[in-house]
Design a protein around this motif. Structure first.
Motif, PDB file in Angstrom:
ATOM      1  N   SER A 179       0.818  -1.218   0.000  1.00  0.00           N
ATOM      2  CA  SER A 179       0.000   0.000   0.000  1.00  0.00           C
ATOM      3  C   SER A 179       0.851   1.266   0.000  1.00  0.00           C
ATOM      4  O   SER A 179       0.349   2.350   0.290  1.00  0.00           O
ATOM      5  CB  SER A 179      -0.939   0.001   1.213  1.00  0.00           C
ATOM      6  OG  SER A 179      -0.210   0.099   2.425  1.00  0.00           O
ATOM      7  N   ALA A 404     -13.716   5.403  -6.053  1.00  0.00           N
ATOM      8  CA  ALA A 404     -14.230   4.386  -5.132  1.00  0.00           C
ATOM      9  C   ALA A 404     -15.648   4.697  -4.679  1.00  0.00           C
ATOM     10  O   ALA A 404     -16.473   3.787  -4.486  1.00  0.00           O
ATOM     11  CB  ALA A 404     -13.301   4.275  -3.923  1.00  0.00           C
ATOM     12  N   TRP A 420      -8.571   0.074   2.246  1.00  0.00           N
ATOM     13  CA  TRP A 420      -8.014  -0.875   1.277  1.00  0.00           C
ATOM     14  C   TRP A 420      -8.734  -0.842  -0.060  1.00  0.00           C
ATOM     15  O   TRP A 420      -8.190  -1.266  -1.083  1.00  0.00           O
ATOM     16  CB  TRP A 420      -8.039  -2.290   1.848  1.00  0.00           C
ATOM     17  CG  TRP A 420      -9.409  -2.786   2.262  1.00  0.00           C
ATOM     18  CD1 TRP A 420      -9.979  -2.698   3.477  1.00  0.00           C
ATOM     19  CD2 TRP A 420     -10.371  -3.447   1.418  1.00  0.00           C
ATOM     20  NE1 TRP A 420     -11.234  -3.254   3.490  1.00  0.00           N
ATOM     21  CE2 TRP A 420     -11.501  -3.733   2.220  1.00  0.00           C
ATOM     22  CE3 TRP A 420     -10.394  -3.825   0.073  1.00  0.00           C
ATOM     23  CZ2 TRP A 420     -12.629  -4.375   1.722  1.00  0.00           C
ATOM     24  CZ3 TRP A 420     -11.518  -4.470  -0.427  1.00  0.00           C
ATOM     25  CH2 TRP A 420     -12.617  -4.745   0.388  1.00  0.00           C
ATOM     26  N   GLN A 421      -9.994  -0.299  -0.086  1.00  0.00           N
ATOM     27  CA  GLN A 421     -10.743  -0.241  -1.341  1.00  0.00           C
ATOM     28  C   GLN A 421     -10.174   0.793  -2.310  1.00  0.00           C
ATOM     29  O   GLN A 421     -10.493   0.760  -3.503  1.00  0.00           O
ATOM     30  CB  GLN A 421     -12.216   0.069  -1.036  1.00  0.00           C
ATOM     31  CG  GLN A 421     -12.931  -1.056  -0.296  1.00  0.00           C
ATOM     32  CD  GLN A 421     -14.363  -0.708   0.051  1.00  0.00           C
ATOM     33  OE1 GLN A 421     -14.615   0.277   0.754  1.00  0.00           O
ATOM     34  NE2 GLN A 421     -15.303  -1.501  -0.440  1.00  0.00           N
ATOM     35  N   HIS A 424      -7.096  -0.424  -5.460  1.00  0.00           N
ATOM     36  CA  HIS A 424      -7.382  -0.833  -6.844  1.00  0.00           C
ATOM     37  C   HIS A 424      -7.380   0.366  -7.777  1.00  0.00           C
ATOM     38  O   HIS A 424      -6.807   0.313  -8.880  1.00  0.00           O
ATOM     39  CB  HIS A 424      -8.736  -1.556  -6.897  1.00  0.00           C
ATOM     40  CG  HIS A 424      -9.250  -1.753  -8.286  1.00  0.00           C
ATOM     41  ND1 HIS A 424      -8.668  -2.648  -9.173  1.00  0.00           N
ATOM     42  CD2 HIS A 424     -10.292  -1.165  -8.968  1.00  0.00           C
ATOM     43  CE1 HIS A 424      -9.322  -2.600 -10.323  1.00  0.00           C
ATOM     44  NE2 HIS A 424     -10.322  -1.715 -10.219  1.00  0.00           N
ATOM     45  N   PHE A 425      -7.991   1.436  -7.365  1.00  0.00           N
ATOM     46  CA  PHE A 425      -8.089   2.629  -8.216  1.00  0.00           C
ATOM     47  C   PHE A 425      -6.752   3.361  -8.306  1.00  0.00           C
ATOM     48  O   PHE A 425      -6.454   3.983  -9.332  1.00  0.00           O
ATOM     49  CB  PHE A 425      -9.185   3.552  -7.675  1.00  0.00           C
ATOM     50  CG  PHE A 425     -10.532   2.894  -7.623  1.00  0.00           C
ATOM     51  CD1 PHE A 425     -11.301   2.765  -8.767  1.00  0.00           C
ATOM     52  CD2 PHE A 425     -11.010   2.375  -6.429  1.00  0.00           C
ATOM     53  CE1 PHE A 425     -12.542   2.147  -8.723  1.00  0.00           C
ATOM     54  CE2 PHE A 425     -12.251   1.752  -6.378  1.00  0.00           C
ATOM     55  CZ  PHE A 425     -13.022   1.625  -7.526  1.00  0.00           C
ATOM     56  N   ASN A 427      -3.866   1.842  -8.272  1.00  0.00           N
ATOM     57  CA  ASN A 427      -2.964   1.008  -9.063  1.00  0.00           C
ATOM     58  C   ASN A 427      -3.259   1.085 -10.557  1.00  0.00           C
ATOM     59  O   ASN A 427      -2.338   0.946 -11.373  1.00  0.00           O
ATOM     60  CB  ASN A 427      -3.066  -0.461  -8.621  1.00  0.00           C
ATOM     61  CG  ASN A 427      -2.499  -0.686  -7.236  1.00  0.00           C
ATOM     62  OD1 ASN A 427      -1.684   0.095  -6.754  1.00  0.00           O
ATOM     63  ND2 ASN A 427      -2.936  -1.752  -6.585  1.00  0.00           N
ATOM     64  N   THR A 428      -4.500   1.260 -10.919  1.00  0.00           N
ATOM     65  CA  THR A 428      -4.891   1.057 -12.317  1.00  0.00           C
ATOM     66  C   THR A 428      -5.268   2.313 -13.084  1.00  0.00           C
ATOM     67  O   THR A 428      -5.148   2.336 -14.310  1.00  0.00           O
ATOM     68  CB  THR A 428      -6.090   0.078 -12.370  1.00  0.00           C
ATOM     69  OG1 THR A 428      -7.155   0.595 -11.553  1.00  0.00           O
ATOM     70  CG2 THR A 428      -5.686  -1.291 -11.862  1.00  0.00           C
ATOM     71  N   HIS A 444       4.663   1.335  -7.952  1.00  0.00           N
ATOM     72  CA  HIS A 444       3.880   2.330  -7.191  1.00  0.00           C
ATOM     73  C   HIS A 444       4.597   3.674  -7.104  1.00  0.00           C
ATOM     74  O   HIS A 444       4.471   4.398  -6.117  1.00  0.00           O
ATOM     75  CB  HIS A 444       3.567   1.824  -5.779  1.00  0.00           C
ATOM     76  CG  HIS A 444       2.638   0.663  -5.749  1.00  0.00           C
ATOM     77  ND1 HIS A 444       2.222   0.051  -4.577  1.00  0.00           N
ATOM     78  CD2 HIS A 444       2.028  -0.025  -6.764  1.00  0.00           C
ATOM     79  CE1 HIS A 444       1.421  -0.952  -4.869  1.00  0.00           C
ATOM     80  NE2 HIS A 444       1.285  -1.018  -6.187  1.00  0.00           N
TER      81      HIS A 444
END
Length: 837
Positions: A179, A404, A420-421, A424-425, A427-428, A444
């Motif tokens: 993270s 998110a 933690w949600q 994903h956003f 990273n991508t 990262h």
């Protein structure tokens, strides 16, 4: 990398004159989602080394760059809260804390961020999927070593952490730090840029230095590994102490400058933060280091404090890379307005009320110095400070939260989102900040590229001139660079020199192109067939330092014409003369009571054995051979046994008279007169049998020693079997010990002569000499071994002569009135003890 920093220590007088503000109350605001912040508001921690209890740690000097970074986070969040397209209708809060550049300080607010929302405790659960920490994400900290501590905590809870300055390559490991994100490039990109710069100028003989911390060690380690693959040779590598208060730090800096000077390099690559870098540069100025080309990084090259160091121009040419960063529109006006607001009572009252809503009593911001500065104090740093990485870090979290929550450009639902949600956003998806697009790569991180900066001095004023840039490739504008050399041309960096005969090329650094010319050590020689190593000489040969050939070793042993040998022979001659004179005196006085009481003709035999013992010293002089080595020990043992056997017979006679007076008349005839000679023969025969065992088990033999002396081969006699040696000489020791036991307790009247006392002292001298002899004989491997054996022989002979025979000669020559039957008759009988009453 670290943006240039400026340490500001306000005087007490100025602090008292300045009206306190409420700037310290601007770093906490409530909101729908809280973003934590870790910033170095200060440096110079207090009570850290003497801390014996887990109390809080603070710092005492304001770090202006850290303050500006924190204001940059506040500015970004205020912008987002006022935006109608990013998180519309959502209010972000923030909670910023001081790190003091110390991991132990950064841990406390980090733990606070992990506490369950609305509490001050961290829940211990099996599954943290539904766990809601106090903060949604964390911005910071700045240094890599702090991030390595905090990132492990936040990564366990998968809380997004975005650093604005940590560049260590270790943080690129997304398995360890899943993270962790950063808005700066890793040190690997910076090091690649430095290596390309060196190659572009053809500099392949350099020195590299790093601060003794995570940044310096990590960047230098990367540089060494990458430089090795680009034909760059490292003349010197070292670390600069970061604890400048340590008394050893000054000596380390001095040694570093001396070593750099000895390498004669012209290029120095420096990976360090501003404080250790400044200490190194100041020391180089004091020690008069010649002008070099210094290649720096953003961690120190933009430091105003280094630039204002007295006589800094004398260090030479300074080149360095800084991160490409655009200025943030409106930030300087925002800071100026904020400094005017914090002087207003109404604004300050509202700020303090917001702080109370954030439970500000849990952890103090520890930025009390912030209330005593003005805009004027930070204006110079504000113009140069790199705030964009902080700004981008805040926006990266905001865009991830926007996606998110499922926000649109007009509305944003206020749903419960777990930290933690957001991963994903982050990273991508790319995100845009002020029209510039950014995206975190597979490590990262973000890489906006670097600018090459040149220190240009004109009329004593420093200007940071752009001299190139680096993204995928390196561009250099050489017209902007004027080297501080006599002809202003590019300095050369010679990697090697021609070696002299007898010197080999010792590869140094990480590439074959660089080597030192090193003298071939002793007993090796240089061959033109292999210039990179020295060939060892054969065992029987030697060579001096820096030799091109080997020479045969000369033989070394105790020569007859040596001064030490002549001295020993002289002593031997004197000893033999004394023995002969004693023998003549005893022969003339053979029938006197003294000689008869001492053993009669047995004395002459003992003196003859001592004479042969002295003459055996000659066996240890001259070139040894296997025969001589074998003969030495046998002759010594037999001659000494011949003398001790006479003492043994006399000791038995004393024992019979003193300890067994009732048996004495019956047994005395076995140890007196002719039968005494049978006992002497028996002792000698027994010693002969041990000599035969010695020859059978392993006699001493000649052993060439090539290691003890540098240019000679030492010929020494080496003991092959210590068991045989012990048997042969141990027998004589046993006889001597029996003699000692039989004589040392014998007492006589003051009117009688004590013959036993002479034997006792003679044996005692023998044992003392042998204790020293065994210790030396077992360890010495030079010609002194032979000298020790000769000295032992002569010392033993003189000891026996002086303790046993000389007192008797004294009586014969100077006290003839005592040489009477009455004085020596029954002289060995033990006197009864007087009544104690």
């Amino acid at each position: 990398i670290m943006v240039p920093n400026l340490l500001l220590c306000l005087s007490f007088g100025y602090a008292a004159a300045l009206r306190p503000t409420c700037l310290s109350a601007q770093f906490r605001r409530p909101g729908d989602y809280i973003i934590g912040g870790l910033f170095p508001f200060g440096t110079d921690t207090i009570n850290l080394t003497t801390r014996s209890e887990p109390t809080s740690v603070g710092c005492e000097r304001l770090f202006v760059d850290g303050l500006i970074w924190a204001l940059g986070m506040k500015f970004a969040i205020d912008q987002i809260n006022n935006s109608t397209s990013l998180l519309p209708g959502v209010k972000l809060g923030y909670d910023m804390h001081n790190t003091c550049f110390e991991p132990v300080v950064a841990l406390q607010p980090s733990l606070l961020f992990l506490t369950q929302n609305g509490t001050t405790g961290i829940g211990v659960l099996c599954n943290y999927t539904d766990y809601q920490p106090r903060v949604t994400a964390v911005i910071g900290p700045h240094k890599s070593d702090l991030c390595m501590v905090t990132a492990k905590l936040f990564s366990f809870f998968l809380i997004p952490q975005v650093s604005y300055g940590a560049s260590s390559e270790q943080l690129s490991n997304t398995e360890l730090y899943p993270s962790f994100y950063r808005t700066v490039a890793s040190d690997k990109s910076l090091v690649e840029a430095v290596v390309l710069l060196l190659n572009r100028f053809g500099w392949n003989w350099i020195a590299t230095l790093g601060s003794d911390d995570e940044y310096g060690r990590g960047a230098q380690g990367l540089f060494l590994s990458i430089a090795a693959n680009h034909s760059i040779c490292i003349a010197f590598e070292g670390l600069i102490p970061t604890d400048l208060a340590d008394p050893k730090a000054q000596h380390q800096l001095e040694d570093t400058i001396k070593l750099i000077n000895n390498t004669k390099v012209n290029i120095i690559v420096l990976f360090a933060f501003s404080q250790p870098a400044q200490a190194l540069l100041e020391q180089s100025i004091r020690m008069g280091l010649s002008e070099k080309v210094w290649i720096g990084t953003e961690a120190w090259i933009m430091s105003d404090k280094i630039a204002t160091t007295p006589n800094i121009q004398s260090i030479g040419t300074v080149l360095g890379f800084i991160m490409k960063a655009h200025s943030v529109p409106g930030f300087q006006k925002y800071v100026a307005d904020l400094f005017s607001y914090v002087q207003q009572d109404k604004f300050c009252q509202e700020s303090r009320e917001f702080n109370h809503l954030m439970n500000s009593d849990v952890v103090d911001t520890l930025c009390k110095e912030c209330d005593h500065i003005s805009l004027r104090n930070i204006s110079s740093v504000l113009r140069h400070s790199q705030m964009q990485p902080v700004y981008i870090a805040v926006y990266s979290v905001a865009h991830a939260l926007h996606r998110a929550l499922g926000c649109t450009h007009h509305v944003c639902p206020k749903a419960s989102i777990k930290s933690w949600q957001l991963l994903h956003f982050m990273n991508t998806f790319p995100f845009t900040v002020n029209g510039q697009s950014f995206k975190f790569d597979h490590t990262h991180g973000t890489n906006t590229g670097y600018k090459l900066i040149f220190w240009s001095w004109k009329n004593g004023t420093l200007t940071y001139l752009p001299a190139g840039d680096y993204e995928d490739s390196l561009y250099i504008d050489k017209s902007q660079i004027q080297f501080h050399t006599a002809d202003q041309k590019e300095p050369t960096s010679e990697c090697f020199r021609h070696c002299k005969p007898g010197q080999f090329k010792q590869i140094k650094g990480f590439h074959l192109c660089c080597y030192d010319c090193t003298d071939c050590p002793e007993n090796t020689f240089w061959s033109a067939k292999d210039s990179t190593t020295c060939t060892p000489c054969l065992e029987h040969q030697w060579s001096p330092v820096q030799s091109t050939r080997c020479y045969d070793r000369s033989e070394k042993y105790l020569f007859w014409n040596e001064p030490l040998t002549i001295a020993l022979l002289t002593l031997m001659s004197i000893t033999i003369s004394l023995i002969c004179l004693t023998a003549v005196l005893f022969l003339k006085s053979l029938e006197t009571p003294l000689v008869q009481a001492s053993g009669g003709k047995l004395n002459l035999f003992a003196l003859f054995a001592l004479t042969l013992l002295c003459l055996s010293s000659c066996l240890y002089i001259g070139k040894p051979s296997n025969t001589l080595c074998m003969t030495q020990q046998i002759v010594y043992a037999l001659c000494l046994n011949g003398c001790f056997s006479t003492f043994f017979i006399k000791s038995l006679e004393i024992t019979l008279v003193t300890e067994f007076p009732h048996c004495a008349p019956t047994l005395l005839h076995w140890v007196t007169r002719r039968r005494a000679w049978l006992l002497v023969a028996l002792c000698l025969l027994t010693e002969c049998s041990f000599c035969v065992c010695y020859l059978h088990l392993g006699p001493d033999h000649l052993q060439p020693d090539y290691k003890s002396l540098p240019t000679e081969v030492l010929l020494v006699c080496t003991t092959q079997s210590w068991l045989a040696f012990a048997l042969m000489h141990g027998y004589n020791s046993c006889i001597a010990f029996v003699c000692f036991l039989c004589t040392f307790m014998v007492r006589t009247s003051g009117k009688k002569y004590n013959i036993a006392r002479g034997i006792t002292f003679a044996i005692l001298i023998y044992f003392i000499i042998w204790i020293f002899f065994i210790a030396l004989f077992a360890t010495l491997k030079t010609v002194l071994k032979s000298v020790t054996q000769i000295s032992t022989i002569l010392a033993t002979t003189l000891g026996i002569l002086g303790t046993y025979y000389m007192p008797k000669c004294y009586i014969i020559l100077l006290k003839p009135d005592l040489n009477t039957v009455d004085y020596f008759q029954n002289s060995i009988k033990e006197e009864p003890e007087e009544d104690s009453q």
